[in-house]
Design a protein around this motif. Structure first.
Motif, short mmCIF file in Angstrom:
data_model
loop_
_atom_site.label_atom_id
_atom_site.label_comp_id
_atom_site.label_asym_id
_atom_site.label_seq_id
_atom_site.Cartn_x
_atom_site.Cartn_y
_atom_site.Cartn_z
N GLU A 93 41.69 41.84 31.33
CA GLU A 93 40.80 40.91 32.01
C GLU A 93 39.43 41.51 32.27
OE1 GLU A 93 40.16 37.35 32.46
OE2 GLU A 93 42.31 37.84 32.35
N ARG A 94 39.40 42.82 32.53
CA ARG A 94 38.12 43.50 32.81
C ARG A 94 37.11 43.28 31.68
NH1 ARG A 94 37.98 49.81 32.01
NH2 ARG A 94 38.06 48.99 29.88
N ASP A 95 37.59 43.30 30.44
CA ASP A 95 36.70 43.18 29.28
C ASP A 95 36.58 41.75 28.75
OD1 ASP A 95 36.22 45.95 29.28
OD2 ASP A 95 38.10 46.31 28.21
N SER A 96 37.18 40.80 29.46
CA SER A 96 37.12 39.42 29.00
C SER A 96 35.80 38.77 29.42
CB SER A 96 38.29 38.62 29.56
OG SER A 96 38.05 38.27 30.92
N GLU A 97 35.55 37.59 28.91
CA GLU A 97 34.35 36.83 29.27
C GLU A 97 34.70 35.66 30.17
OE1 GLU A 97 32.27 35.75 25.74
OE2 GLU A 97 31.88 37.83 25.14
N TYR A 98 35.90 35.69 30.73
CA TYR A 98 36.33 34.62 31.62
C TYR A 98 35.43 34.59 32.86
CZ TYR A 98 39.45 31.99 34.75
OH TYR A 98 39.98 31.08 35.61
N ILE A 99 34.88 33.45 33.18
CA ILE A 99 33.87 33.34 34.23
C ILE A 99 34.42 33.71 35.61
CG2 ILE A 99 34.31 30.86 34.59
CD1 ILE A 99 31.28 30.56 35.12
N TYR A 100 35.73 33.50 35.82
CA TYR A 100 36.33 33.80 37.13
C TYR A 100 37.19 35.07 37.08
CZ TYR A 100 34.97 28.97 38.05
OH TYR A 100 34.26 27.81 38.19
N LYS A 101 36.85 35.99 36.21
CA LYS A 101 37.73 37.14 36.00
C LYS A 101 37.84 38.03 37.25
CE LYS A 101 34.45 40.35 33.80
NZ LYS A 101 34.20 41.12 32.56
N TYR A 102 36.77 38.12 38.06
CA TYR A 102 36.86 38.98 39.25
C TYR A 102 37.76 38.37 40.32
CZ TYR A 102 33.46 42.08 37.20
OH TYR A 102 32.84 42.97 36.36
N ASP A 103 37.81 37.06 40.38
CA ASP A 103 38.79 36.42 41.26
C ASP A 103 40.21 36.76 40.79
OD1 ASP A 103 36.85 35.22 42.83
OD2 ASP A 103 36.76 33.44 41.54
#
Length: 298
Positions: free
Chosen positions: A149-159
């Protein structure tokens, strides 16, 4: 142990192992990061950090934590509080597992419950949880999801990453005995909690210019706006020890850590801990430990 190590210090200490990822500003990842532990084969210096850390340790070593050393001789999940200095000394060639680093800002995002209130991060507790193969596999899977998830481009990844941190904490809480989670139900227990937090907030001493502001039971009672007798009754009722005994034990703990892990003179340590003269500190330390400061250091 001159000052706290920052996240920037951490990255500078391992420039080849943990390079800044291309296209991601350093500040953007500074509040949270996750890594594999394959590179943790060298001694990490004893000091306080300004960030929280959760580490899945697969390997062996000695964890120098506060004034004690904990032997890690099997797989373990370890929680590090930035208020407590520590060092890692590997004793086996194999060092595997994962760890994540995060700051209080990362956890205190809008709408997010505070992870930092978890008993796993309480000062004075045991930060080490030895785990079996099944638990190791489950925790490893969560860390692997963090890495992905750290390297993904998902907009809510820090949540999502905050949720993964929460999940590891809840899994660890399951490892604890049911009676180890204490809920404060009385006025006395609440006063004691405030006293202990105030006591621990003075430590660690990380500079020779740092001196303890509160030295006596009266000092703590004044700061808490209660009568000294009321504070002492509450502390004795809940813990079985007096306020002075708690203060003394914590000063001795810090003195041991400073003697073992710094090159400060005995006089400098005495001054930092609130003793007007080194002789007063020597007498105090010998009375509590049956050792002189110099003999412990040797």
């Amino acid at each position: 142990m001159q000052r706290s190590e920052t996240l920037e210090d951490f990255y500078r200490r391992y420039p080849n192992i943990y390079p800044q990822r291309e296209g991601i500003p350093h500040k953007a990842v500074g509040n949270f990061n996750v890594y594999s532990r394959e590179s943790c084969g060298k001694y990490a210096p004893y000091n306080r950090r300004d960030y929280y850390k959760i580490s899945l340790i697969i390997g062996q070593g000695n964890l120098h934590y506060a004034d004690k050393t904990i032997e890690i001789n099997r797989n373990a999940l370890v929680f590090f509080n930035p208020q407590v200095p520590y060092a890692w000394e590997p004793t086996s060639e194999k060092q595997a597992g994962y760890f994540c680093l995060f700051t209080s800002d990362f956890i205190h995002a809008p709408g997010n419950a505070s992870i930092l209130e978890s008993p796993l991060f309480q000062i004075g507790g045991n930060p080490v949880f030895f785990i079996d193969k099944k638990q190791e596999s489950h925790i490893s899977m969560i860390f692997q999801k963090m890495l992905s998830e750290r390297d993904s481009e998902y907009i809510y990844k820090y949540d999502l990453l905050r949720n993964y941190v929460n999940l590891i904490i809840h899994e660890a809480l399951k490892f604890r005995p049911a009676d180890s989670c204490f809920i404060h139900t009385t006025a006395a227990s609440r006063i004691v909690t405030l006293f202990v937090e105030l006591l621990e907030r003075q430590f660690p001493v990380d500079s020779v210019e740092h001196t303890l502001k509160l030295r006596t039971a009266n000092d703590y009672a004044t700061r808490l706006s209660v009568h000294p007798n009321h504070l002492n009754r509450a502390v004795r009722e809940v813990t079985g020890k007096t306020t002075t005994e708690h203060i003394t034990n914590r000063v001795v703990q810090e003195a041991k850590a400073l003697l073992m892990h710094t090159d400060w003179s005995v006089a400098e340590i005495a001054y930092c801990l609130g003793f007007e003269y080194p002789a007063y500190f020597n007498n105090f330390f010998k009375k509590q430990t049956n050792l002189t400061p110099r003999s412990l250091r040797k």
